[in-house]
Design a protein around this motif. Structure first.
Motif, PDB file in Angstrom:
ATOM      1  N   THR A 114      -6.817   6.435   2.464  1.00  0.00           N
ATOM      2  CA  THR A 114      -7.156   5.021   2.349  1.00  0.00           C
ATOM      3  C   THR A 114      -5.901   4.144   2.255  1.00  0.00           C
TER       4      THR A 114
ATOM      5  N   VAL B 155      -6.581   0.839   1.335  1.00  0.00           N
ATOM      6  CA  VAL B 155      -7.220  -0.287   0.656  1.00  0.00           C
ATOM      7  C   VAL B 155      -6.708  -0.351  -0.785  1.00  0.00           C
ATOM      8  N   ARG B 156      -6.115  -1.477  -1.145  1.00  0.00           N
ATOM      9  CA  ARG B 156      -5.509  -1.602  -2.471  1.00  0.00           C
ATOM     10  C   ARG B 156      -6.527  -1.408  -3.595  1.00  0.00           C
TER      11      ARG B 156
ATOM     12  N   GLU C 116      -8.909   0.459  -3.747  1.00  0.00           N
ATOM     13  CA  GLU C 116      -9.216   1.878  -3.926  1.00  0.00           C
ATOM     14  C   GLU C 116      -8.014   2.649  -4.482  1.00  0.00           C
TER      15      GLU C 116
ATOM     16  N   GLU D 109       0.834  -1.208   0.000  1.00  0.00           N
ATOM     17  CA  GLU D 109       0.000   0.000   0.000  1.00  0.00           C
ATOM     18  C   GLU D 109       0.869   1.259   0.000  1.00  0.00           C
TER      19      GLU D 109
END
Length: 357
Positions: A257, A259-260, A262, A240
């Motif tokens: 974020t 979150v990959r 996203e 990330e």
């Protein structure tokens, strides 16, 4: 407790020093990484040793030997910190690449002295680490306060694309730069993929990052590519964090974020249709997946003719990343090594004269 504190302090010191530039300046390429691994091996069994020791036992003697070495290691840290403070007080320009301690190695004689001390500590600690098995010491479960090895500490010692001119010598680096820039800017015939991979190979501390920096800052690269992005990957890395670094390098903002799913669309949006030059510095076998599984797909939407330059110690990494061309960095010739020494001595002399006047 004292030994644990010593080992933790020394380990943090080593993490700051694990760069190609420091290895070259100290004349001990690869030694610092090796020493860091040894320290970790010892730290893992330290709790078991403290629990099993008894008066006059072999384990007590082992701990005493370890304590003696760590006192010497602590002296090395103090020497470097004192010298760094002295040089930084004279000129703020010596704080290089976000690593203040690097400033103390501008004096080649001091760098040689520290390099010799680190080699001696490494040798002694290796002997101590080997004896842990004979003594029946086992690795203790990692607790929140002991033996913790943070991945973030590895990331925090990133290389960057800024060139230290005083550390560049010889015609060889100029020749290598010319050849690699030509490889990176010429048209690859018969290649369908938008991104071609070129690799720089060589042992730790040999100067791969220095060569990559020179290429990154070459005006022809600037003219050829719309985007230039530098990311240090290293051995242990968070995917990330790499995504975020590439997004920022492409002119985007990843937000908060982690979150990959996203982050990947954000990256695609900023590189789509653009001809980019990406450097992944210091890629290991353990971190190769950063390109294969994470960056390759979103970066493939870039314009045809985009390039990835990877620096690595391992030829398997270059082959696994499907590098179309590879260049191996050789050690400095005797003439260039002498030239580097002279440059550093002259730099030190100028600083002394400047401070004196």
């Amino acid at each position: 407790m004292i030994l644990d504190a010593f080992l933790s302090k020394f380990s943090e010191f080593l993490v700051q020093m694990v760069t190609d530039e420091v290895g070259m300046l100290l004349g001990i390429p690869g030694q610092i990484e090796k020493l860091d691994e040894t320290v970790r091996c010892i730290q893992c069994v330290l709790e078991d040793a403290e629990r099993k020791q008894s008066k006059g036992s072999a384990i007590e003697h082992w701990l005493k030997q370890l304590k003696d070495v760590m006192y010497d290691a602590d002296d090395v840290i103090d020497l470097c910190q004192i010298k760094a403070k002295e040089r930084l007080a004279g000129s703020s320009s010596h704080s290089r690449c976000g690593f203040p301690l690097l400033s103390c190695f501008g004096n080649p004689f001091f760098a040689h002295e520290i390099g010799s001390k680190i080699k001696d500590i490494n040798s002694r600690l290796e002997g101590i680490a080997k004896r842990r098995t004979d003594l029946g010491l086992t690795q203790s479960p990692v607790s929140p306060t002991r033996g913790v090895r943070r991945v973030d500490s590895i990331i925090s010692r990133k290389t960057d694309h800024f060139i230290v001119v005083d550390d560049i010598v010889g015609e060889k680096i100029e020749e290598d730069t010319e050849m690699l820039v030509s490889w990176l800017t010429e048209e690859e015939k018969g290649v369908r993929e938008n991104v071609c991979v070129v690799a720089i190979l060589g042992m730790g501390g040999i100067g791969k990052s220095t060569l990559a920096k020179k290429i990154f800052n070459d005006p022809r690269i600037e003219d050829e590519f719309q985007l230039k992005i530098w990311v240090c990957v290293s051995k242990e890395v968070k995917g990330e964090e790499v995504l975020k670094c590439v997004i920022r390098g492409a002119g985007g903002e990843p937000g908060y974020t982690n979150v990959r799913s996203e982050l990947v669309p954000i990256l695609e949006r900023h590189v789509k249709g653009k001809k980019f030059f990406l450097i992944l510095d210091d890629v290991w076998e353990e971190s190769r997946a950063v390109w294969d599984d994470l960056l390759h797909a979103p970066m493939s939407v870039g314009a045809h003719g985009s390039r990835l330059l990877v620096t690595t110690r391992n030829e398997k990494v270059a082959n696994g990343m499907r590098a179309t061309k590879s260049h191996k960095v050789d050690k400095l010739s005797d003439e260039d090594a002498w030239s580097l020494l002279i440059k550093q001595v002259l730099l030190k002399t100028k600083m002394v004269l400047y401070n004196f006047t």
